[in-house]
Design an enzyme around this catalytic site. Structure first.
Site, short mmCIF file in Angstrom:
data_model
loop_
_atom_site.label_atom_id
_atom_site.label_comp_id
_atom_site.label_asym_id
_atom_site.label_seq_id
_atom_site.Cartn_x
_atom_site.Cartn_y
_atom_site.Cartn_z
N TYR A 141 0.82 -1.23 0.00
CA TYR A 141 0.00 0.00 0.00
C TYR A 141 0.85 1.27 0.00
O TYR A 141 0.39 2.32 0.44
CB TYR A 141 -0.95 -0.02 1.19
N PHE A 167 -5.93 7.47 6.13
CA PHE A 167 -6.45 6.13 6.45
C PHE A 167 -5.37 5.05 6.39
O PHE A 167 -5.66 3.87 6.61
CB PHE A 167 -7.60 5.76 5.51
N ARG A 193 -11.36 -5.63 -12.13
CA ARG A 193 -11.79 -4.38 -11.47
C ARG A 193 -13.29 -4.14 -11.71
O ARG A 193 -14.00 -3.70 -10.81
CB ARG A 193 -10.98 -3.18 -11.98
N THR A 239 -14.38 1.34 -5.27
CA THR A 239 -13.63 1.20 -4.01
C THR A 239 -14.58 1.14 -2.82
O THR A 239 -14.41 0.33 -1.90
CB THR A 239 -12.63 2.37 -3.86
N ARG A 257 -18.05 -6.17 -4.50
CA ARG A 257 -18.21 -5.22 -3.40
C ARG A 257 -19.66 -4.78 -3.24
O ARG A 257 -20.12 -4.54 -2.13
CB ARG A 257 -17.28 -4.02 -3.62
N HIS A 313 -9.20 -7.11 -3.02
CA HIS A 313 -8.25 -6.22 -3.68
C HIS A 313 -8.01 -6.72 -5.09
O HIS A 313 -7.92 -7.92 -5.32
CB HIS A 313 -6.91 -6.20 -2.93
N GLU A 358 2.67 -6.01 -8.15
CA GLU A 358 2.00 -6.69 -7.03
C GLU A 358 2.22 -8.20 -7.09
O GLU A 358 2.43 -8.84 -6.06
CB GLU A 358 0.52 -6.33 -7.02
P1 DAT Z 1 -9.03 0.09 -4.42
O1 DAT Z 1 -8.93 -0.98 -3.35
O2 DAT Z 1 -10.41 0.14 -5.02
O3 DAT Z 1 -7.94 -0.02 -5.45
P2 DAT Z 1 -7.55 2.33 -3.32
O4 DAT Z 1 -6.34 1.75 -3.95
O5 DAT Z 1 -7.85 3.76 -3.60
O6 DAT Z 1 -8.85 1.49 -3.67
O7 DAT Z 1 -7.47 2.19 -1.73
C1 DAT Z 1 -6.95 1.01 -1.14
C2 DAT Z 1 -7.85 0.63 -0.01
O8 DAT Z 1 -7.79 1.62 1.01
C3 DAT Z 1 -9.33 0.52 -0.37
O9 DAT Z 1 -9.65 -0.76 -0.84
C4 DAT Z 1 -10.02 0.82 0.94
C5 DAT Z 1 -9.07 1.79 1.62
N1 DAT Z 1 -9.50 3.18 1.41
C6 DAT Z 1 -9.43 3.89 0.26
N2 DAT Z 1 -9.87 5.13 0.42
C7 DAT Z 1 -10.22 5.23 1.73
C8 DAT Z 1 -10.76 6.26 2.55
N3 DAT Z 1 -11.03 7.49 2.05
N4 DAT Z 1 -11.02 5.97 3.86
C9 DAT Z 1 -10.76 4.76 4.37
N5 DAT Z 1 -10.23 3.74 3.65
C10 DAT Z 1 -9.98 3.98 2.37
MG MG Z 2 -5.92 0.40 -5.44
#
Ligand code: DAT
Ligand code: MG
Length: 154
Positions: free
Chosen positions: A52, A60, A88, A94, A105, A118, A131
């Site tokens: 991450y 977060f 996706r 998300t 989801r 994920h 990844e």
């Molecule tokens: P995704 O998992 O759809 O690729 P991302 O890469 O933007 O989404 O974020 C990774 C993870 O982090 C996501 O699955 C859930 C968490 N997340 C994202 N945005 C968030 C937020 N605003 N508050 C809390 N958790 C969040």
């Molecule tokens: Mg992501």
């Protein structure tokens, strides 16, 4: 058989605890995607930070790392035509609350921080390969042909 690619998919700790590993695998299998690697494992702090890294500066981030290391996950590599983008689409948005019914989801989640699955970001070129390399050694990935491949692809 054009545009074959591999993508990284993981059933997160909430999905594992809720018994959704089989459901996620079934959906991807039925779509025609091919499982080429799988590892049931617990993610440690260091791997969570690497996985991450793009979210390091987000408010977060700490909660996300705590969550993803809180229990076992099912890490997988799936292969198929346009696999990253198609997975996706099957995942939904998300935020599960914004995800259409019929998506993973949208069918199995309600809360942004507990979104079950994920998948590599198709808008981030190379994210899938990065990844996959983070979670799997080359020899842990299996090259094989599905018996129905000639019926899946023109
Ligand atoms: P995704 O998992 O759809 O690729 P991302 O890469 O933007 O989404 O974020 C990774 C993870 O982090 C996501 O699955 C859930 C968490 N997340 C994202 N945005 C968030 C937020 N605003 N508050 C809390 N958790 C969040
Ligand atoms: Mg992501």
């Amino acid at each position: 058989m054009s545009d074959q690619e591999r993508t990284f998919v993981m059933v997160k700790p909430d999905g594992v605890q809720r018994g959704l590993v089989g459901e996620v695998i079934s959906r991807l299998e039925r779509r025609g995607l091919k499982l080429v690697g799988a590892k049931f494992m617990q993610i440690d702090e260091q791997l969570a930070h690497e996985h991450y890294a793009e979210h390091e500066d987000k408010p977060f981030f700490e909660g996300l790392v705590d969550f993803i290391t809180s229990g076992p996950v099912m890490a997988m590599v799936w292969e198929g035509q346009d696999a990253t983008r198609q997975v996706r689409k099957m995942m939904g948005e998300t935020d599960p609350a914004e995800s259409a019914p019929g998506t993973i989801r949208g069918d199995y989640g309600l809360d942004l921080g507990r979104n079950v699955i994920h998948g590599s970001d198709h808008e981030d070129p190379g994210a899938n390969e990065r990844e996959i390399a983070l979670f799997f050694d080359d020899e842990e990935l299996v090259e094989w042909e599905r018996i129905d491949e000639t019926w899946l692809y023109e």
